[in-house]
Design a protein around this motif. Sequence first.
Motif, PDB file in Angstrom:
ATOM      1  N   ALA A 162      -7.464   5.110  -0.833  1.00 49.02           N
ATOM      2  CA  ALA A 162      -7.742   3.766  -1.342  1.00 49.02           C
ATOM      3  C   ALA A 162      -6.448   2.991  -1.568  1.00 49.02           C
ATOM      4  O   ALA A 162      -6.370   1.791  -1.297  1.00 49.02           O
ATOM      5  CB  ALA A 162      -8.534   3.853  -2.645  1.00 49.02           C
ATOM      6  N   LEU A 163      -5.425   3.692  -2.060  1.00 48.43           N
ATOM      7  CA  LEU A 163      -4.140   3.029  -2.311  1.00 48.43           C
ATOM      8  C   LEU A 163      -3.360   2.826  -1.015  1.00 48.43           C
ATOM      9  O   LEU A 163      -2.621   1.850  -0.882  1.00 48.43           O
ATOM     10  CB  LEU A 163      -3.301   3.859  -3.283  1.00 48.43           C
ATOM     11  N   PRO A 202      -9.411  -0.029  -5.589  1.00 42.98           N
ATOM     12  CA  PRO A 202      -8.006   0.403  -5.624  1.00 42.98           C
ATOM     13  C   PRO A 202      -7.284   0.067  -6.924  1.00 42.98           C
ATOM     14  O   PRO A 202      -6.449   0.861  -7.384  1.00 42.98           O
ATOM     15  CB  PRO A 202      -7.381  -0.315  -4.429  1.00 42.98           C
ATOM     16  N   GLY A 260       0.797  -1.221   0.000  1.00 46.36           N
ATOM     17  CA  GLY A 260       0.000   0.000   0.000  1.00 46.36           C
ATOM     18  C   GLY A 260       0.831   1.272   0.000  1.00 46.36           C
ATOM     19  O   GLY A 260       1.962   1.298   0.466  1.00 46.36           O
ATOM     20  N   TRP A 263      -5.386   0.016   0.528  1.00 47.82           N
ATOM     21  CA  TRP A 263      -5.830  -0.941  -0.494  1.00 47.82           C
ATOM     22  C   TRP A 263      -7.269  -1.375  -0.223  1.00 47.82           C
ATOM     23  O   TRP A 263      -7.599  -2.538  -0.046  1.00 47.82           O
ATOM     24  CB  TRP A 263      -4.897  -2.143  -0.576  1.00 47.82           C
TER      25      TRP A 263
END
Length: 254
Positions: free
Chosen positions: A182-183, A194, A135, A186
């Motif tokens: 989101a990243l 993602p 992530g 994840w």
Amino acid sequence: MTSLQQAWATLPARLGMLEPVQFSSCQWALIERMHVNFNDREAHTHLPMPIARFPEAASKAIHEYARRLGDVRTEYVDDDWLQKNFVDGTPNTMANYVRRYNNDVDEMMSVLVPPARYRKGHYAYGKFTVPEPHGLHTDHSAEDPDSEGEPICIARIETLGTHYVAGDYRTHDPGTQSMLKALRYWIPVPEGEPEAILDELLKQETLRTIPVNHVVLMVAGNSSENAQITQHIAARPPDGGLHSAFFQRHYKLT
């Protein structure tokens, strides 16, 4: 030519493997600022910055050695590693390349950021297969919870470049901030899943990719108003995985 530029010009004769890059006038302006005060937050917004490249023969040899593994091997560069490889035993090919990398990066950092002293490092090589990238994250200095920005140099060999958040991440709009979340974790967010968000942010160039076969200067450290720590995420391997090698060397400031 400034004294810093003159010192940089003498480096090729002192390095064992790496080839220093030639900086543009704009890059020199940033480097001069960080040379005086590494924690120049505005300068940080222009990082990561390539500072050296691997010769073609070295990058190919490292990649070929990485291709021998069907999984990923990670080694931490500490006193035990030095003892095991260079005192009590015979180092393998990758350990020898890492030692040359470490020596050369130390030499370059002594010119670019004189207060930099080695804090920690590791390297990994083999077949990277995890379908979800590590992530979006920053490299922290748990050894010093009060640290601000610290130099960190990374290199990816041949494949699987590292993506990073470009520019000043505080200026992004709420939607983009949600996509970055989101990243980071994840997880899905209102803007999407993602996997799709990663592709979209790369298209928008909110995320850019560090070039492979280069040593890149970034910023590590803990949360600080005075420093912009580099936010980055590993590239996603294709189905079936992809062989690569990764070197990291992290410094503290004295």
